[in-house]
Design a protein around this motif. Structure first.
Motif, PDB file in Angstrom:
ATOM      1  N   PHE A  30      14.147 -33.208 -75.922  1.00 32.08           N
ATOM      2  CA  PHE A  30      13.114 -32.444 -75.831  1.00 32.08           C
ATOM      3  C   PHE A  30      12.572 -30.880 -75.732  1.00 32.08           C
ATOM      4  N   ALA A  31      13.166 -30.453 -75.202  1.00 32.63           N
ATOM      5  CA  ALA A  31      13.139 -28.798 -75.110  1.00 32.63           C
ATOM      6  C   ALA A  31      13.634 -28.427 -76.496  1.00 32.63           C
ATOM      7  N   VAL A  32      14.541 -28.358 -77.250  1.00 30.19           N
ATOM      8  CA  VAL A  32      14.318 -28.246 -78.330  1.00 30.19           C
ATOM      9  C   VAL A  32      13.127 -28.335 -79.197  1.00 30.19           C
ATOM     10  N   LEU A  33      12.851 -29.319 -79.514  1.00 29.76           N
ATOM     11  CA  LEU A  33      11.929 -29.709 -80.470  1.00 29.76           C
ATOM     12  C   LEU A  33      10.620 -28.973 -79.580  1.00 29.76           C
ATOM     13  N   LEU A  34       9.900 -29.066 -79.024  1.00 31.76           N
ATOM     14  CA  LEU A  34       9.106 -28.258 -78.144  1.00 31.76           C
ATOM     15  C   LEU A  34       9.012 -27.150 -78.627  1.00 31.76           C
ATOM     16  N   VAL A  35      10.471 -25.930 -78.528  1.00 29.14           N
ATOM     17  CA  VAL A  35      10.772 -24.479 -79.174  1.00 29.14           C
ATOM     18  C   VAL A  35      10.326 -24.594 -80.227  1.00 29.14           C
ATOM     19  N   LEU A  36      10.843 -25.391 -80.900  1.00 29.21           N
ATOM     20  CA  LEU A  36      10.749 -25.638 -82.566  1.00 29.21           C
ATOM     21  C   LEU A  36       9.680 -25.737 -83.001  1.00 29.21           C
ATOM     22  N   ARG A  37       8.717 -26.853 -82.888  1.00 28.73           N
ATOM     23  CA  ARG A  37       7.064 -26.922 -82.714  1.00 28.73           C
ATOM     24  C   ARG A  37       6.779 -25.346 -83.274  1.00 28.73           C
ATOM     25  N   MET A  38       6.414 -25.108 -81.697  1.00 23.95           N
ATOM     26  CA  MET A  38       5.612 -24.031 -81.836  1.00 23.95           C
ATOM     27  C   MET A  38       6.521 -22.371 -82.447  1.00 23.95           C
ATOM     28  N   ILE A  39       7.728 -22.280 -82.615  1.00 26.14           N
ATOM     29  CA  ILE A  39       7.929 -21.792 -83.970  1.00 26.14           C
ATOM     30  C   ILE A  39       7.418 -22.682 -85.271  1.00 26.14           C
ATOM     31  N   MET A  40       7.761 -23.425 -85.444  1.00 27.73           N
ATOM     32  CA  MET A  40       7.097 -24.209 -86.907  1.00 27.73           C
ATOM     33  C   MET A  40       5.641 -24.134 -87.489  1.00 27.73           C
ATOM     34  N   TYR A  41       4.584 -24.112 -86.267  1.00 25.44           N
ATOM     35  CA  TYR A  41       3.310 -24.180 -86.679  1.00 25.44           C
ATOM     36  C   TYR A  41       2.458 -22.546 -86.489  1.00 25.44           C
ATOM     37  N   PHE A  42       3.368 -21.790 -86.112  1.00 30.32           N
ATOM     38  CA  PHE A  42       3.156 -20.740 -86.408  1.00 30.32           C
ATOM     39  C   PHE A  42       3.759 -20.031 -87.623  1.00 30.32           C
ATOM     40  N   THR A  43       4.622 -20.265 -87.868  1.00 32.52           N
ATOM     41  CA  THR A  43       5.150 -19.649 -89.438  1.00 32.52           C
ATOM     42  C   THR A  43       5.097 -20.885 -89.821  1.00 32.52           C
ATOM     43  N   PRO A  46       2.052 -27.159 -89.515  1.00 30.30           N
ATOM     44  CA  PRO A  46       2.378 -28.631 -88.998  1.00 30.30           C
ATOM     45  C   PRO A  46       2.915 -29.618 -89.896  1.00 30.30           C
ATOM     46  N   ALA A  47       2.766 -29.043 -91.172  1.00 33.79           N
ATOM     47  CA  ALA A  47       3.491 -30.494 -92.279  1.00 33.79           C
ATOM     48  C   ALA A  47       5.034 -30.077 -91.822  1.00 33.79           C
ATOM     49  N   ALA A  48       5.469 -28.783 -91.684  1.00 29.77           N
ATOM     50  CA  ALA A  48       6.846 -28.937 -91.750  1.00 29.77           C
ATOM     51  C   ALA A  48       7.584 -29.311 -90.517  1.00 29.77           C
ATOM     52  N   PHE A  49       6.905 -28.760 -89.402  1.00 30.69           N
ATOM     53  CA  PHE A  49       7.539 -29.649 -88.223  1.00 30.69           C
ATOM     54  C   PHE A  49       7.313 -30.863 -88.432  1.00 30.69           C
ATOM     55  N   ALA A  50       6.437 -32.203 -89.105  1.00 31.72           N
ATOM     56  CA  ALA A  50       6.021 -33.589 -89.426  1.00 31.72           C
ATOM     57  C   ALA A  50       6.921 -33.920 -90.398  1.00 31.72           C
ATOM     58  N   LEU A  52      10.556 -32.386 -90.230  1.00 31.67           N
ATOM     59  CA  LEU A  52      11.452 -31.948 -89.606  1.00 31.67           C
ATOM     60  C   LEU A  52      11.695 -34.139 -88.276  1.00 31.67           C
ATOM     61  N   MET A  53      10.501 -33.739 -88.244  1.00 35.06           N
ATOM     62  CA  MET A  53      10.122 -35.302 -87.080  1.00 35.06           C
ATOM     63  C   MET A  53      10.471 -36.675 -87.666  1.00 35.06           C
ATOM     64  N   SER A  54      10.178 -36.188 -89.137  1.00 29.40           N
ATOM     65  CA  SER A  54      10.766 -37.540 -89.477  1.00 29.40           C
ATOM     66  C   SER A  54      12.139 -38.185 -89.870  1.00 29.40           C
ATOM     67  N   PHE A  55      12.848 -37.139 -89.614  1.00 26.01           N
ATOM     68  CA  PHE A  55      14.559 -37.312 -89.688  1.00 26.01           C
ATOM     69  C   PHE A  55      14.820 -37.399 -87.633  1.00 26.01           C
ATOM     70  N   PHE A  56      13.470 -38.154 -87.291  1.00 24.09           N
ATOM     71  CA  PHE A  56      14.212 -38.395 -86.306  1.00 24.09           C
ATOM     72  C   PHE A  56      13.235 -39.657 -85.653  1.00 24.09           C
ATOM     73  N   ARG A  57      12.273 -39.955 -85.844  1.00 24.23           N
ATOM     74  CA  ARG A  57      11.316 -41.149 -85.382  1.00 24.23           C
ATOM     75  C   ARG A  57      11.533 -42.315 -86.089  1.00 24.23           C
ATOM     76  N   ILE A  58      11.347 -43.301 -86.228  1.00 18.06           N
ATOM     77  CA  ILE A  58      11.538 -44.319 -86.882  1.00 18.06           C
ATOM     78  C   ILE A  58      10.659 -44.832 -87.502  1.00 18.06           C
ATOM     79  N   PRO A  59      10.126 -44.832 -88.607  1.00 19.29           N
ATOM     80  CA  PRO A  59       9.599 -45.522 -89.407  1.00 19.29           C
ATOM     81  C   PRO A  59       8.926 -46.260 -89.695  1.00 19.29           C
TER      82      PRO A  59
END
Length: 307
Positions: A30-43, A46-50, A52-59
């Motif tokens: 949770f903590a790592v994804l929270l930090v990565l979300r903030m970094i990726m949103y500003f760099t 949001p599409a890049a973080f989405a 990344l999340m596709s490798f963690f959440r079940i579709p």
């Protein structure tokens, strides 16, 4: 920062610490994804973080799931909402303590993993077969709720009359707490989080079935322990070979002495319950049920099951 890593390392190096390890894995992810979300949103945006999340959440899309089959495991260690992880980890701690005390660490892991797998499989099945859910389009799921509710229902099945003192309510038997959670999941199966609530139901069914099968002598979690044992064996250091030097005039061995080795089996054997005790406990279960056992009797039955 160094002390944080030291605490994490210490938590995983100690034995009989599975409950804290499960909670720690969820919190760290949770903590790592929270930090990565903030970094990726500003760099990268949001599409890049989405992505990344596709490798963690079940579709729910089976084609996408075929390319990321590991998500049926990663999803139940992944959270993005603070209240979501707090609620799940508190319930895992309260009910997991009971399961751990009476059934041991290994069976707590079994319940957590099997509950998550059952929830994920029912999510996939429902999303691809129920017309109402299929018409809603592709869905994704994260969170340990299926695993946690499996632990909750398992504890309530094992110790239905055990009570928790709830704030503003007072003592409540855990069978009622688990029943409310299941009913809320059933009622939410037609709402906005239909897939997630269906996963809760899958976890609840698994928790109930696991305890009932365990009481009849079958541990559904043996495959989980076999897989975990295989992977843990890959990372364990091999013990150095013991060298024995045989010289008639000066015998020497770097291993344990013969007298010590001869004593150890008898000592360890005395710690295990006898077959007569186990038969008496099983007779008591057949007459009065598992709940009638004392804590000592449950521990003896647990030890015997490890042989």
């Amino acid at each position: 920062m160094t002390s944080i890593f030291d605490d994490i390392k210490s938590a995983f190096s100690r034995g009989n610490n599975v409950l804290h390890q499960l909670i720690l894995i969820n919190v760290v992810v949770f903590a790592v994804l929270l930090v990565l979300r903030m970094i990726m949103y500003f760099t990268a945006g949001p599409a890049a973080f989405a992505y990344l999340m596709s490798f963690f959440r079940i579709p729910s899309d089976m084609g996408m799931f075929a390319y990321r089959p590991w998500t049926i495991i990663t999803y139940f260690f992944t959270h993005l909402d603070f209240l979501h992880i707090i609620f799940n980890m508190l319930n895992l701690y309260w009910f997991g303590m009971l399961v751990r005390e009476y059934l041991g660490d290994k069976r707590l892991v079994n319940l957590y993993v099997l509950g998550g797998l059952a929830g994920g499989l029912l999510f996939l099945l429902a999303q691809n077969t129920i017309p109402y859910l299929y018409s809603q389009g592709n869905a994704v799921m994260i969170g340990a709720s299926g695993s946690v509710i499996a632990v909750m229902v398992a504890a309530a099945t094992l110790l239905p009359n055990y009570t928790f003192n709830l704030i503003l309510i007072g003592p409540v038997r855990i069978k009622y707490i688990a029943a409310v959670m299941v009913l809320l999941s059933i009622s939410g199966a037609t709402g906005g989080n239909a897939g997630g609530n269906i996963a809760h139901i899958g976890g609840a069914l698994l928790g109930f079935l696991y305890i009932k099968q365990l009481q009849s002598g079958t541990d559904l979690g043996r495959p989980v322990q076999a897989v975990l044992g295989f992977f843990s064996g890959l990372f364990q250091k091999r013990r150095p070979l013991k060298v024995a030097y045989n010289n008639p005039s000066r015998p020497y061995s770097s291993g344990t002495s013969a007298s010590t080795r001869a004593q150890s089996p008898s000592h360890s054997g005395s710690m295990s319950p006898s077959q007569i005790e186990i038969d008496q406990i099983l007779d008591k279960i057949s007459v009065s049920g598992y709940e009638s056992l004392t804590k000592e009797e449950k521990q003896k039955l647990f030890k015997a099951s490890q042989k």
